[in-house]
Each structure stands twice: as C-alpha cells, then as structure tokens.
Design an enzyme around this catalytic site. Structure first.
Site, mmCIF file in Angstrom:
data_model
loop_
_atom_site.group_PDB
_atom_site.id
_atom_site.type_symbol
_atom_site.label_atom_id
_atom_site.label_comp_id
_atom_site.label_asym_id
_atom_site.label_seq_id
_atom_site.Cartn_x
_atom_site.Cartn_y
_atom_site.Cartn_z
ATOM 1 N N GLY A 1 56.503 0.411 34.466
ATOM 2 C CA GLY A 1 56.710 0.661 35.888
ATOM 3 C C GLY A 1 58.158 0.584 36.318
ATOM 4 C CB CYS B 1 33.065 22.650 41.870
ATOM 5 S SG CYS B 1 33.895 24.098 41.188
ATOM 6 C CB CYS C 1 31.612 24.087 37.477
ATOM 7 S SG CYS C 1 32.413 22.638 38.194
ATOM 8 C CB CYS D 1 37.180 22.063 39.552
ATOM 9 S SG CYS D 1 35.524 21.416 39.417
ATOM 10 C CB CYS E 1 36.363 24.295 36.715
ATOM 11 S SG CYS E 1 35.276 25.072 37.916
#
Lengths: 279, 268
Positions: free
Chosen positions: A29, A238, A241, A263, A269
C-alpha cells in the site's frame, strides 16, 4: 521486433522498475517513487501500467489487457498488440488463461488464482490528493498513519447525502497500515482485493509512483461502524448473459430512452453465455 | 487526606527557555509553571516574545536552550521537544489544544461545522469509543455546538456562512471536543468587535472553569487578562519582568514596564 529490446523498455529501466516493485510488495500500500519513462503513448492512457507490465513480462507469459472491463476497446487492443509485437508474448482475452492482466477500471469477475498478476493503470495514486493539496503534508500523514481527514470526507458525504458518495477509487486500508487509492476501479471491486490470491501491482506513470497489494493481504474499505461499506450495483440482470451478480454497464440504445444493462467484463459475459448454450 | 499528586505537580513546566531568531533574542531564560485548571496570561507589547513563548511551550518552536516538561494524565513526565513526532501530534489533538486568533487558520472552510468539530474525534490515537461511529461523532458535534452557543441546526452549514464570532466559537468547540486538559490561546478575542468579544470571553471563562482546563493565554489586552487569568506573566524583550496573581500584578505593579502597561489601558 528489430531495434527494440524485449518488451520495449531497456534492461536498466526494467531493473529500476523491478526494484521499486519489490519495495512496493514489501511495504503493501506504500507509494514508491520510480523514474517513469517516456512511453509511446500519452499520459493518462496507461503509461504506468505499461512500464510495470514491460518490467515483469517474460517470454512464457500470457497477457490479457482490459479497459473498462472489455477486451475489445481501443486502448486494450493497442496495448495488447504493443506487447505482442515488442515481446512476442502470447495474448488472450480469457481471465483463466492469463498470467499477467493489465487493467484499467476493473478487476475481472472470474476469481483470480495464485500466480496471476494484475497490473493497474493509475491516474492519481495519492488517495489524499483531493483533501490535502500539499504533497509533503500528505506524505507526513502517510508516515504517521494519520488518516482522520479521509474520515472527515466520509462524514461530510453521509451528512450531506445520507451515504458515502464515492463510487470508484474508493479508499482502502492495506494491511491495516497504509491508505491506498485502488485506482479507478468501482467500489464494487474493492472486496476482490481483500485476501486475493493474486498479486496486484499499481503503476502511475505521470505521478511516478508504484504500489502493490501482495497475495493474501487484508484490504479494508474505509467506513464507519454504523455506516458500513456497501456494494453498489445496478439492480438488473445482464441483458446478454442474465448474470445477476456481475458489475453492469448501462448502454443507451436509441434516443427514445431505450437502454440496456450488460456485464462490463466481456470475457465473463461470453463465458456465461457459453454455459447457457451448453446447458 | 493526602493531596492528589496530579494536582500538586505542575501540568507544564519550562526552565531556561531561550530562542534566538536571527540576531534577536526572542526568549531569554524564561521559566514557566502551569498547574492543572489554572489560567495563565502572558502579556506584553508586540515583539516581546509572547507568541514565541507560546509556540515553544506548544512544541512547534524548538528552543536553543531550555526544556519544556509536560505531565500526562497517567502522571508520566515528557520532554515536549524530545517526544517523537507522532506522539506530539497525538498530544496536540487529544490532551492539548490550540486556539488561533484567526479561526480560518484552524478550521477547514470547505468542511461543514459538524465535520470540523468531529475531526479530532476521527483522528488516530484518540482512543475514545465510537471514534469511527458516525452517529456518536454527530451527537458529540451537536452537543459541542450547543455548548458554544451555536444553533445545532447549522451543523451541516459551511463555516464560510458563519460570522467572525461564530467562527471563533466553532474553533473552540473543535478544540475542546476531546476534553483537553491544556489549551493554548493566541489572542482569541483579537479582531472581534467589542460586544462579540465580551460574549466570547464570557463563554471561555465559563467553559474553562467548568471543565477545569488549564490555559496559557497570550494577549496584549490587559482587560482580557484581568477577566480570564488567575496568574499573569509580563514579558519585555524576551524576558519575564514580572509575574504573580493577576489582581496583584494589575493593582500593584512593581516593575516600571508593568506600571507603564497598566497605566496605558484606556478606560471607557
């Protein structure tokens, strides 16, 4: 390709970037400065990500590049072709096959596994940039783990809007020590960083910073005890899909108010659609 | 009954403080003692070293010679100028506070009044329950706005919509929210008109007495010192020329310089 070193960057530059990467992995980080080079694309198009990818790429790697979750957008196609030509590495659009995934805006929906590396293109590495204009003061706050100011920002959001209004680049605490900007991924993707088995590397070319989240590192989104972090997702399935758990893009289809939700991760997808036809 | 050791020992104790700013001796061998709950006024004309003394005691100005010792709530004594920076930073935002003459210097003008008051509670190292609890931070902010006589319905307003007196009271709320035992004030009523000044002084006096806060108050206004301070310290050219109980110093000044200061006060 003639006249270029493997993966475009010269070996000395790669060593310098790798040193920064090692330090970044050792201090999760923490933003490590590095000597960012001129790349054959403008700042803001992924110069940081490209330099990191170039430095870690080996001949046996399989590269996937995504932009806004999609493998077929301009930037994704150009960067993929860039490394196919300068490094001759195999490329793929499938998350499961890739060993290195360079990304902008998204973490793939498909669960990552050990050994995979995700490289992020970061525009603003400093999470305190919008709150503390002085770079020196911000560094001091990092040194002392003094992140009260970030909570003041969250407080202001809740006081004004009733909820935290940050939808992307949602600040996280890494390993309980450093506040980190997870690049412009949606807040929806933040939990995927937590205890992820993959290695996550972040490169900011213009700002000349590299930072990292090593595998199996705690990544916690900032929140208040009584206002916990919540995932934000469009409440739809979606249109292609039918997935109900993936992150969706809203696409305007005409000027009559028509729109559809699909998606944002094109590979995921396609995979879901494949499963549906097979079933 | 034996006296409370925390009350019988000074909260803050400085010995032989000397600071040179270029060729000027801003402080020259200054000793200061401050007991818990005591208000000490530092008076003197401009350039006498009042603000340098305040900054040196606060730990932001490093003395060339001398030492500042501070006794924490557990009775341990720290050398303020040898503390680690994170420790000093935490001290500045928990057990200590600083009230500036210009509230805009301390306040975040782009953050609401509530956020300003709550900031110290959200800072790390402030080990109070609910430091990360929005509801409790807000409750504390509302309570403190009431305490300093700001309408709590203005909690979400930006400080720039506040008047000068309100800004100063907001700064006081923001400083006192962590219940500090020692507050440094640099001309807290400077730049305010007289009626607002009187109201603010009244507020400071009430809060300080009720919460038993020790205060080091820098002012050039003798009237402010008389109203607030238990004890007084008169400075001239970096030295303490006279010290004693406020009434004693003001009613029976011994040093020529103090006599001059006291006689220069305009009577309305």
């Amino acid at each position: 390709m003639n006249g270029y070193n493997f993966a475009y960057l010269d070996e000395q530059t790669k060593r310098m970037v790798r040193r920064a990467l090692l330090k970044a992995v050792a201090v999760p980080g923490h933003q490590v400065p590095f000597g960012s080079r001129e790349m054959p694309l403008p700042y803001g198009w992924g110069t940081g990500g490209i330099q990191v990818t170039a430095s870690i790429l080996g001949p046996d790697d399989v590269l996937k590049v995504i932009d806004q979750g999609a493998d077929d957008t301009t930037n994704a196609v150009s960067i993929r072709r860039f490394f196919a030509r300068t490094a001759g590495v195999a490329t793929t659009t499938r998350t499961v096959e890739a060993s290195v995934i360079q990304s902008r805006h998204r973490i793939p929906e498909t669960a990552l596994r050990e050994g995979q590396i995700v490289v992020y293109q970061v525009p603003l590495p400093e999470p305190l940039a919008r709150l503390e204009p002085s770079r020196a003061a911000a560094r001091e706050m990092h040194a002392m783990a003094d992140y009260g100011l970030m909570h003041v920002k969250l407080y202001e959001d809740i006081a004004r809007l009733g909820h935290v209004s940050i939808s992307f680049d949602y600040p996280v605490m890494v390993n309980g020590r450093y506040l980190m900007a997870p690049s412009p991924i949606p807040a929806f993707d933040n939990p995927k960083l937590d205890m992820s088995p993959a290695l996550h590397l972040f490169g900011a070319g213009r700002e000349k910073r590299i930072y990292a989240v090593p595998p199996y590192t705690e990544v916690r989104s900032l929140a208040f005890d009584d206002h916990p972090f919540r995932l934000i997702r469009a409440p739809h399935a979606c249109a292609l899909c039918g997935a109900r758990t993936s992150y969706l893009d809203e696409i305007v289809t005409d000027d009559q108010g028509g729109r559809m939700f699909v998606c944002s991760d094109t590979d995921y997808c396609a995979e879901q659609r494949g499963k549906r036809t097979a079933a | 009954m034996s006296p409370d050791p925390l009350l019988s020992a000074p909260l803050l104790s400085a010995r032989g403080l000397s600071v040179r700013l270029g060729r000027v001796a801003a402080l020259d061998g200054v000793d200061v003692d401050l007991w818990p709950g005591e208000v000490l006024a530092v008076v003197g004309e401009s350039g006498s070293g009042k603000t340098t003394l305040l900054n040196t005691l606060f730990g932001t100005q490093c003395p060339d010679r001398g030492v500042v010792r501070y006794r924490d709530p557990d009775g341990r004594v720290h050398d303020v100028h040898r503390m680690s920076r994170p420790m000093l930073r935490t001290l500045h935002r928990s057990d200590w506070g600083f009230v500036y003459q210009e509230p805009r210097q301390a306040l975040r003008m782009a953050v609401s009044a509530g956020g300003n008051v709550g900031e110290r509670l959200m800072a790390p190292g402030i080990n109070s329950a609910g430091a990360r609890h929005y509801g409790r931070i807000r409750e504390a902010a509302i309570a403190w706005l009431r305490e300093v006589e700001i309408d709590p319905t203005r909690i979400d307003d930006l400080p720039r919509t506040f008047s000068g007196g309100m800004l100063q009271r907001l700064q006081i709320a923001r400083t006192l929210v962590t219940h500090p035992r020692l507050v440094f004030m640099d001309e807290p009523t400077g730049g305010l008109d007289v009626s607002v000044q009187a109201r603010l002084l009244d507020l400071i006096r009430t809060l300080v007495a009720r919460l038993r806060i020790a205060v080091v108050l820098v002012t050039h206004d003798i009237a402010v010192a008389r109203l607030l301070a238990d004890r007084m310290l008169v400075m001239q050219a970096g030295r303490v020329v006279e010290t004693g109980l406020t009434d004693q110093v003001l009613d029976d000044p011994q040093e020529p310089y103090t006599q001059l200061l006291v006689s220069s006060v305009l009577l309305a």
